[in-house]
Write a protein that holds these residues in place. Structure first.
Motif, PDB file in Angstrom:
ATOM      1  N   UNK A 119      -5.673   6.433   5.402  1.00 39.97           N
ATOM      2  CA  UNK A 119      -5.382   6.839   6.988  1.00 39.97           C
ATOM      3  C   UNK A 119      -5.562   8.038   7.547  1.00 39.97           C
ATOM      4  N   UNK A 120      -5.076   8.313   8.865  1.00 40.85           N
ATOM      5  CA  UNK A 120      -5.463   9.597   9.529  1.00 40.85           C
ATOM      6  C   UNK A 120      -4.476   9.907  10.553  1.00 40.85           C
ATOM      7  N   UNK A 121      -4.107  11.227  10.730  1.00 43.19           N
ATOM      8  CA  UNK A 121      -3.401  11.552  11.978  1.00 43.19           C
ATOM      9  C   UNK A 121      -3.708  12.952  12.525  1.00 43.19           C
ATOM     10  N   UNK A 122      -3.288  13.352  13.577  1.00 39.32           N
ATOM     11  CA  UNK A 122      -3.417  14.571  14.154  1.00 39.32           C
ATOM     12  C   UNK A 122      -2.257  15.581  14.168  1.00 39.32           C
ATOM     13  N   UNK A 123      -2.624  16.753  14.124  1.00 46.10           N
ATOM     14  CA  UNK A 123      -1.491  17.749  14.637  1.00 46.10           C
ATOM     15  C   UNK A 123      -2.128  18.756  15.572  1.00 46.10           C
ATOM     16  N   UNK A 124      -1.500  19.817  16.086  1.00 50.13           N
ATOM     17  CA  UNK A 124      -1.798  20.745  16.974  1.00 50.13           C
ATOM     18  C   UNK A 124      -1.214  22.084  16.850  1.00 50.13           C
ATOM     19  N   UNK A 125      -2.034  23.096  17.032  1.00 50.79           N
ATOM     20  CA  UNK A 125      -1.575  24.445  17.008  1.00 50.79           C
ATOM     21  C   UNK A 125      -1.652  25.115  18.222  1.00 50.79           C
ATOM     22  N   UNK A 126      -0.512  25.398  18.873  1.00 50.71           N
ATOM     23  CA  UNK A 126      -0.416  26.254  19.992  1.00 50.71           C
ATOM     24  C   UNK A 126      -1.121  25.614  21.095  1.00 50.71           C
ATOM     25  N   UNK A 127      -1.108  24.107  21.031  1.00 49.91           N
ATOM     26  CA  UNK A 127      -1.974  23.537  21.969  1.00 49.91           C
ATOM     27  C   UNK A 127      -1.314  22.022  22.414  1.00 49.91           C
ATOM     28  N   UNK A 128      -1.263  21.841  23.572  1.00 48.47           N
ATOM     29  CA  UNK A 128      -0.462  20.449  24.050  1.00 48.47           C
ATOM     30  C   UNK A 128      -1.744  19.486  24.008  1.00 48.47           C
ATOM     31  N   UNK A 129      -1.190  18.169  23.647  1.00 54.76           N
ATOM     32  CA  UNK A 129      -2.325  17.297  23.594  1.00 54.76           C
ATOM     33  C   UNK A 129      -2.712  16.600  25.061  1.00 54.76           C
ATOM     34  N   UNK A 130      -3.961  16.424  25.288  1.00 59.56           N
ATOM     35  CA  UNK A 130      -4.210  16.036  26.589  1.00 59.56           C
ATOM     36  C   UNK A 130      -4.006  14.440  26.435  1.00 59.56           C
ATOM     37  N   UNK A 131      -4.277  13.833  27.529  1.00 65.22           N
ATOM     38  CA  UNK A 131      -4.317  12.140  27.531  1.00 65.22           C
ATOM     39  C   UNK A 131      -5.404  11.664  26.724  1.00 65.22           C
ATOM     40  N   UNK A 132      -6.410  12.214  26.547  1.00 66.55           N
ATOM     41  CA  UNK A 132      -7.612  11.825  25.787  1.00 66.55           C
ATOM     42  C   UNK A 132      -7.135  12.048  24.278  1.00 66.55           C
ATOM     43  N   UNK A 133      -6.364  13.339  23.889  1.00 64.43           N
ATOM     44  CA  UNK A 133      -6.010  13.526  22.611  1.00 64.43           C
ATOM     45  C   UNK A 133      -4.877  12.313  21.952  1.00 64.43           C
ATOM     46  N   UNK A 134      -3.978  12.055  23.004  1.00 63.46           N
ATOM     47  CA  UNK A 134      -3.168  11.105  22.650  1.00 63.46           C
ATOM     48  C   UNK A 134      -3.809   9.617  22.500  1.00 63.46           C
ATOM     49  N   UNK A 151       0.874  -1.210   0.047  1.00 58.27           N
ATOM     50  CA  UNK A 151      -0.178   0.017   0.019  1.00 58.27           C
ATOM     51  C   UNK A 151       0.844   1.216   0.053  1.00 58.27           C
ATOM     52  N   UNK A 152       0.327   2.071  -0.394  1.00 53.73           N
ATOM     53  CA  UNK A 152       1.174   3.703  -0.235  1.00 53.73           C
ATOM     54  C   UNK A 152       0.651   4.115   0.909  1.00 53.73           C
ATOM     55  N   UNK A 153       1.559   3.996   1.798  1.00 56.48           N
ATOM     56  CA  UNK A 153       1.109   4.415   3.468  1.00 56.48           C
ATOM     57  C   UNK A 153       2.135   5.569   3.682  1.00 56.48           C
ATOM     58  N   UNK A 154       1.720   6.097   4.798  1.00 61.43           N
ATOM     59  CA  UNK A 154       2.427   7.407   5.112  1.00 61.43           C
ATOM     60  C   UNK A 154       3.857   7.148   5.636  1.00 61.43           C
ATOM     61  N   UNK A 155       4.848   8.041   4.733  1.00 61.46           N
ATOM     62  CA  UNK A 155       6.041   8.125   5.209  1.00 61.46           C
ATOM     63  C   UNK A 155       6.472   9.128   6.149  1.00 61.46           C
ATOM     64  N   UNK A 156       6.058  10.305   5.815  1.00 63.06           N
ATOM     65  CA  UNK A 156       6.400  11.347   6.619  1.00 63.06           C
ATOM     66  C   UNK A 156       5.179  12.362   6.165  1.00 63.06           C
ATOM     67  N   UNK A 157       5.476  13.411   7.106  1.00 64.82           N
ATOM     68  CA  UNK A 157       4.320  14.560   6.859  1.00 64.82           C
ATOM     69  C   UNK A 157       4.776  15.772   7.535  1.00 64.82           C
ATOM     70  N   UNK A 158       4.039  17.118   6.932  1.00 61.53           N
ATOM     71  CA  UNK A 158       4.290  18.424   7.505  1.00 61.53           C
ATOM     72  C   UNK A 158       3.099  19.007   7.728  1.00 61.53           C
ATOM     73  N   UNK A 159       2.597  19.227   8.629  1.00 58.36           N
ATOM     74  CA  UNK A 159       3.053  19.103  10.102  1.00 58.36           C
ATOM     75  C   UNK A 159       3.469  17.641  10.330  1.00 58.36           C
ATOM     76  N   UNK A 160       3.879  17.141  11.115  1.00 62.49           N
ATOM     77  CA  UNK A 160       4.321  15.609  11.741  1.00 62.49           C
ATOM     78  C   UNK A 160       3.064  15.293  12.510  1.00 62.49           C
ATOM     79  N   UNK A 161       3.079  13.933  12.620  1.00 58.57           N
ATOM     80  CA  UNK A 161       2.071  13.299  13.328  1.00 58.57           C
ATOM     81  C   UNK A 161       2.197  13.674  14.971  1.00 58.57           C
ATOM     82  N   UNK A 162       1.189  14.057  15.337  1.00 60.03           N
ATOM     83  CA  UNK A 162       1.032  14.598  16.770  1.00 60.03           C
ATOM     84  C   UNK A 162       1.864  16.102  17.028  1.00 60.03           C
ATOM     85  N   UNK A 163       2.307  16.303  15.985  1.00 54.70           N
ATOM     86  CA  UNK A 163       3.221  17.559  16.410  1.00 54.70           C
ATOM     87  C   UNK A 163       2.433  18.659  16.716  1.00 54.70           C
ATOM     88  N   UNK A 164       3.136  19.841  17.716  1.00 53.37           N
ATOM     89  CA  UNK A 164       2.485  21.063  18.066  1.00 53.37           C
ATOM     90  C   UNK A 164       3.465  22.068  17.585  1.00 53.37           C
TER      91      UNK A 164
END
Length: 231
Positions: free
Chosen positions: A123-138, A30-43
């Motif tokens: 596929x899917x992932x998340x990133x954050x803008x000026x926000x630190x992820x909570x335990x639920x977010x993680x 499959x053509x899977x995610x290799x890298x991204x900008x913003x990065x996975x779970x990046x703030x």
């Protein structure tokens, strides 16, 4: 039928069976995610102008078979146009974002069709803008990372809207501390490789053992035939 004929036929049948076992591995790319900008779970500290995804292989440039959607967590779509596949590098897909996005969590969903074998992938992932992820977010990020894995996992809509997700496997995307900088690049999707790595290793060991046995049977049959007195 002579005994060495039977042994030789058995060895050939074993080799054919081994070849059949090897086919699923070759066909499951499959053509899977290799890298991204913003990065996975990046703030990131500033609103990014786009999301860029690099896949592990080229994808087909056929309308409707590829795309990226970016939404504010439990909110609206924040893309500013359609996804664009790079003509010079069809492993690179990007989508423009609206300007001055508000602080918070953003969910990226993507889909494509491999140019190598025509297999679809999402596929899917998340990133954050000026926000630190909570335990639920993680925990939600960990579930997003499982989309498209071999075992099959919950859909992106469920993970993006759930406030208290069910227990999810621990992944690098969920446990690694978030870092700043809008230009950081994510590592390859850890869940996809870890989910399939163990089964692939076991399959490869079994295939190698079967090949050794089959070759031994064939060699023994040939040696028996060589030593057998001629009539």
């Amino acid at each position: 039928m002579k005994k060495w004929h039977i042994a030789l036929a058995g060895g050939v049948i074993t080799l054919v069976a081994v070849a059949g076992l090897a086919l699923p591995s070759a066909a499951s790319a499959h053509a899977r995610l290799k890298s991204s900008t913003p990065a996975v779970s990046e703030v990131v500290q500033t609103s990014p102008s786009e999301v860029v995804i690099i896949f592990t292989e080229d994808v087909q440039k056929v309308s409707g078979t590829y795309g990226i959607t970016v939404t504010k967590d439990r909110g609206p779509d924040v893309t500013a146009g359609p996804a664009v596949l790079d003509d010079t590098d069809r492993s690179k897909l990007s989508v423009p974002l609206q300007a001055d996005l508000a602080p918070g969590r953003y969910v990226v969903e993507y889909h494509n069709v491999s140019d190598d074998d025509g297999d679809p992938f999402n596929g899917a992932f998340a990133f954050y803008i000026q926000t630190q992820p909570t335990a639920v977010d993680k925990a939600n990020d960990a579930q997003l990372a499982q989309i498209g894995s071999e075992e099959g996992t919950p859909g992106a809509d469920e993970t993006a809207s759930s406030g208290t997700p069910s227990a999810a496997p621990t992944t690098a995307a969920a446990t690694a501390p978030a870092t700043g900088g809008a230009t950081a690049v994510a590592t390859a999707d850890a869940s996809s490789t870890s989910d399939s790595g163990g089964s692939d290793t076991g399959r490869n060991i079994a295939i190698a053992a079967a090949i050794v046995v089959a070759l031994a049977v064939i060699a023994g049959a040939g040696w028996f035939a060589f030593l057998r007195p001629r009539r």
